[in-house]
Design a protein around this motif. Structure first.
Motif: not given
Length: 359
Positions: A32, A37, A41, A74
């Motif tokens: 990330a 994201a 992802h 994230l």
């Protein structure tokens, strides 16, 4: 007498039903930027849903910027993070899987490099570093910069960050909300007497050391609706003398169950660098088994579960209600198909993949 279930039988929870007993364990991707994201992802998590995992739990997602393990983690500390996460949950749901998220704060184990680059913890004055926080000013490794000991105001601030993160997670479409209280991250740091040396209402006694987690559970639970299920990941033991252990975990789970936690996701270790873990296939299953027997909570087990036969045995003897798989899913994102084939089970393949079902 324990009820007998199979690896491919449904698992009904209060607000949802798992299509089988195979769950994708949270796995950090360190991919990330500023917590956002991206398509990595989406594809990474989406492939497991296409592969018919019952629940796909997203990696440890930080409730604050300084709660990340690394600068590549994230995050869900901002409303702006929701848009891409919602795309991910919508795709997972469209494939019949349940989207889950693990809410986390790394505490003193934060501010690190991406693991494939180095295991270094950055200092606050370095580009990818920041000042870490913890219940006590003790670093994970003695050569690292000590974390800042959290004040009572800091503690309440983090509780509120978990609350807001849960609110955003619900808005983003997650159905399983898991609080990460294991592996030596911030909540576990409060639980462990080897890390928590406080002398106030958040330290010393068992009741005080669990207070932080109980407050977080209460705050998160307030944000969940009728479509969500609240899970907590716990380390059953520190694997170190004088540390957090199975007996304390059992007592904690009894309390969490009363607070509205539906599932105990049982792992172990991570609190201290000098832990001694006897790693072997299924080495954490006995913890889940004992916790399940002692508390009657729905329990998941994780750790070196690598074959369909092994997973089937765990479920058949009711040592846990489901298995969480990590590395094996990285090796084979469609291992649910493979395990079903090995065990002679017929599962619902997506129509796009039906041709592969025929021998």
């Amino acid at each position: 007498m324990k009820a007998k279930h199979s690896l491919f039988s449904e698992l009904p929870l209060t607000n949802m039903t798992l299509s089988n007993r195979i769950v994708v364990s949270p796995m950090c991707q360190y991919s990330a930027i500023n917590g956002f994201a991206n398509d990595w992802h989406l594809v990474h998590l989406g492939q497991f849903a296409v592969g018919r995992a019952a629940v796909v739990i997203q990696e440890a997602t930080a409730v604050s910027e300084i709660g990340r393990i690394s600068y590549g983690d994230l995050g869900i500390w901002s409303d702006e993070h929701i848009e891409k996460l919602k795309q991910i949950t919508e795709f997972i749901s469209s494939q019949g899987s349940i989207p889950g998220i693990q809410l986390a704060h790394a505490g003193r184990k934060a501010s690190t490099d991406k693991p494939w680059i180095s295991r270094k913890q950055f200092s606050p004055d370095e580009e990818h570093g920041w000042q870490t926080i913890a219940p006590s000013a003790i670093p994970y490794h003695e050569y690292e910069i000590p974390p800042t000991e959290m004040t009572l105001a800091d503690i309440q601030s983090v509780v509120y960050e978990f609350k807001l993160a849960a609110r955003r997670a619900v808005s983003a479409g997650y159905k399983v909300i898991e609080i990460h209280a294991a592996h030596g991250y911030l909540i576990h740091q409060f639980l462990s007497p080897l890390v928590n040396l406080r002398a106030d209402d958040y330290g010393e006694s068992f009741v005080n050391r669990i207070r932080f987690l109980v407050e977080i559970v209460h705050a998160v639970k307030e944000e969940l609706g009728k479509e969500q299920s609240l899970w907590v990941r716990l380390s059953a033991t520190d694997w170190a003398e004088g540390g957090w252990d199975l007996e304390q975990t059992i007592e904690l789970v009894k309390i969490l169950k009363l607070q509205g936690v539906e599932v105990a996701d049982i792992s172990s270790g991570g609190a201290v660098s000098y832990q001694q873990i006897p790693v072997e296939p299924g080495y954490q299953v006995p913890f889940a088994d004992e916790i399940k027997n002692s508390t009657e909570i729905c329990t998941g087990t994780v750790g070196l579960i690598t074959s369909s036969k092994q997973a089937k045995d765990i479920i058949n003897r009711a040592a846990a209600d489901f298995v969480l798989i990590g590395r094996e899913f990285l090796r084979d994102p469609h291992l649910v198909y493979e395990w079903a084939k090995e065990l002679g089970e017929d599962i619902n393949w997506p129509p796009q993949y039906e041709r592969a079902k025929i021998e």
